[in-house]
Enzyme design. Structure first.
Site, mmCIF file in Angstrom:
data_model
loop_
_atom_site.group_PDB
_atom_site.id
_atom_site.type_symbol
_atom_site.label_atom_id
_atom_site.label_comp_id
_atom_site.label_asym_id
_atom_site.label_seq_id
_atom_site.Cartn_x
_atom_site.Cartn_y
_atom_site.Cartn_z
ATOM 1 N N SER A 123 0.896 -1.324 -0.029
ATOM 2 C CA SER A 123 0.127 0.030 -0.124
ATOM 3 C C SER A 123 0.867 1.389 0.117
ATOM 4 O O SER A 123 1.837 1.364 0.854
ATOM 5 C CB SER A 123 -0.820 -0.101 1.302
ATOM 6 O OG SER A 123 -1.638 1.039 1.326
ATOM 7 N N LYS A 149 -1.239 -0.881 -4.348
ATOM 8 C CA LYS A 149 -2.465 -0.117 -4.058
ATOM 9 C C LYS A 149 -1.987 1.242 -3.791
ATOM 10 O O LYS A 149 -1.146 1.559 -2.821
ATOM 11 C CB LYS A 149 -3.103 -0.825 -2.623
ATOM 12 C CG LYS A 149 -4.114 0.054 -1.982
ATOM 13 C CD LYS A 149 -4.748 -0.834 -0.875
ATOM 14 C CE LYS A 149 -4.802 0.101 0.560
ATOM 15 N NZ LYS A 149 -5.636 -0.633 1.405
ATOM 16 N N LYS A 151 -3.249 4.957 -2.274
ATOM 17 C CA LYS A 151 -4.194 5.683 -1.509
ATOM 18 C C LYS A 151 -4.477 6.930 -2.268
ATOM 19 O O LYS A 151 -3.672 7.783 -3.018
ATOM 20 C CB LYS A 151 -3.306 6.192 -0.219
ATOM 21 C CG LYS A 151 -3.083 4.896 0.664
ATOM 22 C CD LYS A 151 -4.327 4.615 1.292
ATOM 23 C CE LYS A 151 -4.062 3.514 2.537
ATOM 24 N NZ LYS A 151 -5.390 3.172 2.977
ATOM 25 N N ASP A 177 -7.387 2.850 -3.014
ATOM 26 C CA ASP A 177 -8.132 2.919 -1.550
ATOM 27 C C ASP A 177 -8.508 4.334 -1.319
ATOM 28 O O ASP A 177 -7.375 5.341 -1.130
ATOM 29 C CB ASP A 177 -6.994 2.315 -0.398
ATOM 30 C CG ASP A 177 -7.798 2.266 0.643
ATOM 31 O OD1 ASP A 177 -8.963 2.682 0.805
ATOM 32 O OD2 ASP A 177 -7.290 1.769 1.752
ATOM 33 N N GLU A 202 -11.335 0.778 -3.313
ATOM 34 C CA GLU A 202 -11.621 0.617 -1.855
ATOM 35 C C GLU A 202 -12.434 1.610 -1.119
ATOM 36 O O GLU A 202 -11.925 2.966 -1.260
ATOM 37 C CB GLU A 202 -10.556 0.045 -1.371
ATOM 38 C CG GLU A 202 -10.677 -0.629 -0.027
ATOM 39 C CD GLU A 202 -9.205 -0.901 0.701
ATOM 40 O OE1 GLU A 202 -8.246 -1.064 0.094
ATOM 41 O OE2 GLU A 202 -9.167 -1.195 1.763
ATOM 42 N N ASP A 227 -13.828 -1.741 3.246
ATOM 43 C CA ASP A 227 -12.982 -2.254 4.320
ATOM 44 C C ASP A 227 -13.726 -1.586 5.550
ATOM 45 O O ASP A 227 -14.680 -2.239 6.569
ATOM 46 C CB ASP A 227 -11.616 -1.220 4.264
ATOM 47 C CG ASP A 227 -10.817 -1.329 5.464
ATOM 48 O OD1 ASP A 227 -11.126 -1.954 6.344
ATOM 49 O OD2 ASP A 227 -9.820 -0.629 5.103
ATOM 50 N N LYS A 251 -9.918 -7.390 8.012
ATOM 51 C CA LYS A 251 -9.040 -6.985 8.953
ATOM 52 C C LYS A 251 -9.589 -7.692 10.271
ATOM 53 O O LYS A 251 -10.665 -7.132 10.384
ATOM 54 C CB LYS A 251 -8.643 -5.569 9.015
ATOM 55 C CG LYS A 251 -8.223 -4.748 7.792
ATOM 56 C CD LYS A 251 -8.078 -3.350 8.071
ATOM 57 C CE LYS A 251 -7.273 -2.543 6.815
ATOM 58 N NZ LYS A 251 -7.510 -1.051 6.973
ATOM 59 N N GLY A 279 -4.125 -4.534 6.031
ATOM 60 C CA GLY A 279 -3.029 -4.222 6.865
ATOM 61 C C GLY A 279 -3.210 -3.001 7.798
ATOM 62 O O GLY A 279 -3.747 -2.055 7.313
HETATM 63 O O1 NPG Z 1 0.451 -2.264 4.893
HETATM 64 O O2 NPG Z 1 -0.122 -2.482 6.901
HETATM 65 C C1 NPG Z 1 -0.084 -1.954 5.770
HETATM 66 C C2 NPG Z 1 -0.921 -0.591 5.538
HETATM 67 C C3 NPG Z 1 -1.980 -1.043 4.633
HETATM 68 O O3 NPG Z 1 -3.049 0.858 3.640
HETATM 69 C C4 NPG Z 1 -2.832 0.201 4.474
HETATM 70 N N1 NPG Z 1 -3.905 0.334 5.516
HETATM 71 O O4 NPG Z 1 -6.946 2.026 5.305
HETATM 72 O O5 NPG Z 1 -6.095 -0.097 4.954
HETATM 73 C C5 NPG Z 1 -6.042 1.234 5.295
HETATM 74 C C6 NPG Z 1 -4.554 1.531 5.700
HETATM 75 C C7 NPG Z 1 -4.294 2.294 6.941
HETATM 76 C C8 NPG Z 1 -3.114 2.692 7.389
HETATM 77 C C9 NPG Z 1 -5.435 2.232 8.009
HETATM 78 C C10 NPG Z 1 -3.041 3.295 8.602
HETATM 79 C C11 NPG Z 1 -5.298 2.761 9.212
HETATM 80 C C12 NPG Z 1 -4.096 3.377 9.396
#
Ligand code: NPG
Length: 357
Positions: A123, A149, A151, A177, A202, A227, A251, A279
């Site tokens: 991500s 992915k 953001k 996402d 997402e 999500d 998750k 994640g």
């Molecule tokens: O690789 O663990 C990882 C991060 C993956 O993008 C990711 N997490 O919205 O899914 C999400 C996001 C996230 C990041 C959520 C930081 C909360 C805090």
């Protein structure tokens, strides 16, 4: 724990990971759990201090009062406390780890893992410029990640997607996402994603907006993945039945634990809905459990299960190292990994002990 690079999403920037770890000590042995709540209530309403408080004041006392509780009953014992899935998940994970370590079974075996290794995606946070984005994606692809992915947020969507497609070609497995940063009025920008063959969009809209997601899904071609909206297997069922999503990000922290996460998987698997493992910038402890979950048969898409060095210079467990885009599912008892106590001590800011008597 300092992150190797700041991670910016539509709701904020993480530069350090402040993590609550739960260690349960039982007559049969110890177990570790990790709470995925962030420092601020930006991703969801839970955050580190709220999780700490609800664990101390409500969850741990209930668990201790219930006596000898197996992992399969933790959720039931904690059900009188509404919400707080991330805090609950951490406690259940620790009890499950202790139990499995004592019986010799791994998390993967307990959850129903069907494969020995898991395909990894990564991500990519919102950087300062397109050039920086291209450089980061290039680096991750060189390391072997199988899916990227991005953001996105209003104003940072089509341009970055276009630039990544142009630079890395049509074969790249690419998804985006939005972390709930759009409204239905942004349908035009989101519809423009259709031209770039992204695997999924997402969580474009607010967490509680299932009908909005269903409407958007009818207007755009890109499949919608949810999500934040999916807090349980029941909510996954509602979202799928409404046509709000075609894909589900799972998750464990968001749904209250690895057992409910497996239930979300089972539901989606029975309905033919593909899932992947999200994640939350986990340490090696949460990563071990996520890999076990991601090895279930319905996890047919690469997840945000990246290698340890994507997050930390030094993890608290032995690092998870990717080979050919894959991470191996740990096979030892319980999580199959343990914190290195010296490393853990160095990053520990506070310790609190709660005893049953
Ligand atoms: O690789 O663990 C990882 C991060 C993956 O993008 C990711 N997490 O919205 O899914 C999400 C996001 C996230 C990041 C959520 C930081 C909360 C805090």
């Amino acid at each position: 724990m300092p992150l190797v690079r700041p991670f910016r999403t539509s709701f904020g920037t993480e530069t350090d990971r402040d993590v609550i770890l739960v260690r349960v000590r039982t007559p049969d042995g110890d177990g570790w759990g990790e709470c995925v709540a962030m420092s601020e209530p930006g991703y969801s309403s839970e955050y580190v201090e709220s999780a700490q408080l609800v664990l101390r004041r409500h969850l741990v006392p209930r668990l201790l009062a219930a006596g000898d509780v197996s992992a399969s009953r933790v959720a039931e014992v904690l059900a009188g406390v509404r919400g707080h899935p991330m805090a609950k998940a951490a406690l259940e994970m620790a009890v499950m780890d202790a139990e499995l370590r004592s019986t010799g079974e791994s998390f993967g075996e307990a959850l129903g893992a069907a494969r020995a290794s898991v395909e990894c995606g990564v991500s990519v946070g919102i950087p300062a410029s397109i050039d920086e984005l291209i450089e980061q994606v290039d680096g991750y692809l060189a390391e072997g990640y199988l899916r990227i992915k991005l953001k996105i947020e209003p104003g940072w969507d089509i341009e970055p997607v276009k630039a990544v497609r142009k630079t890395f070609g049509d074969q790249l497995a690419l998804q985006v996402d939005a972390n709930a940063s759009y409204t239905l009025d942004d349908g035009e920008a989101l519809g423009a994603l259709d031209g770039f063959n992204v695997l999924m969009l997402e969580q474009p809209l607010a967490e509680d907006d299932l009908t909005g997601h269903a409407r958007l899904a009818r207007r755009i071609g890109t499949p919608i993945c949810l999500d934040e909206s999916i807090g349980s297997a029941k909510m996954a069922e509602a979202a799928i039945e409404l046509g709000a999503c075609e894909i589900v990000n799972i998750k464990a922290g968001r749904v209250g634990g690895y057992l409910e996460a497996a239930a979300v998987h089972d539901l989606c698997y029975s309905l033919g809905v593909p899932v992947w493992c999200g994640g939350m910038l986990e340490t090696g402890l949460g990563r071990a459990a996520n890999l076990a979950l991601a090895a279930l048969p319905g996890f047919t898409l690469p997840g945000d299960t990246s290698a340890s060095d994507r997050y930390f210079l030094k993890d608290i467990t032995a690092p998870f190292v990717m080979h050919d885009g894959l991470l191996d599912v740990p096979t030892g008892p319980g999580l199959g990994v343990s914190p290195d106590i010296d490393t853990l001590t160095k990053v520990t800011t506070a310790v609190e002990e709660i005893r049953s008597r």
